[in-house]
Design a protein around this motif. Structure first.
Motif, mmCIF file in Angstrom:
data_model
loop_
_atom_site.group_PDB
_atom_site.id
_atom_site.type_symbol
_atom_site.label_atom_id
_atom_site.label_comp_id
_atom_site.label_asym_id
_atom_site.label_seq_id
_atom_site.Cartn_x
_atom_site.Cartn_y
_atom_site.Cartn_z
ATOM 1 N N VAL A 11 -0.526 20.155 140.686
ATOM 2 C CA VAL A 11 -0.214 18.725 140.605
ATOM 3 C C VAL A 11 1.054 18.500 139.776
ATOM 4 C CG1 VAL A 11 -1.019 16.510 139.682
ATOM 5 C CG2 VAL A 11 -2.578 17.951 140.988
ATOM 6 N N CYS A 12 1.160 19.158 138.632
ATOM 7 C CA CYS A 12 2.358 19.015 137.792
ATOM 8 C C CYS A 12 3.602 19.518 138.521
ATOM 9 C CB CYS A 12 2.184 19.764 136.478
ATOM 10 S SG CYS A 12 0.951 19.048 135.400
ATOM 11 N N PHE A 13 3.489 20.644 139.215
ATOM 12 C CA PHE A 13 4.617 21.188 139.957
ATOM 13 C C PHE A 13 5.042 20.231 141.055
ATOM 14 C CE2 PHE A 13 6.508 23.617 143.384
ATOM 15 C CZ PHE A 13 7.465 24.365 142.700
ATOM 16 N N PHE A 14 4.092 19.668 141.784
ATOM 17 C CA PHE A 14 4.403 18.739 142.868
ATOM 18 C C PHE A 14 5.119 17.500 142.340
ATOM 19 C CE2 PHE A 14 3.273 15.117 145.582
ATOM 20 C CZ PHE A 14 3.832 15.546 146.774
ATOM 21 N N PHE A 17 8.621 18.467 141.282
ATOM 22 C CA PHE A 17 9.442 18.758 142.458
ATOM 23 C C PHE A 17 9.900 17.470 143.126
ATOM 24 C CE2 PHE A 17 9.918 19.742 146.969
ATOM 25 C CZ PHE A 17 10.826 20.784 146.904
ATOM 26 N N VAL A 18 9.001 16.512 143.284
ATOM 27 C CA VAL A 18 9.358 15.243 143.929
ATOM 28 C C VAL A 18 10.400 14.501 143.093
ATOM 29 C CG1 VAL A 18 8.464 12.968 144.555
ATOM 30 C CG2 VAL A 18 7.217 15.017 145.225
ATOM 31 N N ILE A 19 10.226 14.487 141.785
ATOM 32 C CA ILE A 19 11.190 13.795 140.911
ATOM 33 C C ILE A 19 12.570 14.442 141.023
ATOM 34 C CG2 ILE A 19 11.778 13.365 138.494
ATOM 35 C CD1 ILE A 19 8.754 12.926 138.011
ATOM 36 N N VAL A 20 12.629 15.772 141.000
ATOM 37 C CA VAL A 20 13.916 16.466 141.107
ATOM 38 C C VAL A 20 14.553 16.208 142.470
ATOM 39 C CG1 VAL A 20 14.981 18.755 141.228
ATOM 40 C CG2 VAL A 20 13.360 18.231 139.416
#
Length: 62
Positions: A11-14, A17-20
């Motif tokens: 969840v944190c990675f997703f 990733f979306v923010i970046v």
């Protein structure tokens, strides 16, 4: 199936990733408008090709 730590990491990675990806897209937005003007035509052509394949499949199935 997955441990709680793995799910939290996913969840944190997703989210990160979306923010970046949002920041990267906004940064390159001016370039996208210049170099990818007629891009929607390719998308429409591709979707039309897939639709024709489905019609052919249905036609020869009967």
């Amino acid at each position: 199936m997955f441990s709680q730590g793995q799910l939290i990491f996913a969840v944190c990675f997703f989210i990160a990733f979306v923010i970046v990806m949002i920041f990267a897209y906004r940064k390159d937005l001016a370039l996208h408008k210049i170099f990818y003007k007629g891009n929607y035509k390719v998308l429409i052509g591709f979707l039309l090709f897939i639709a024709i394949l489905f019609v052919i499949k249905i036609f020869f199935k009967r």
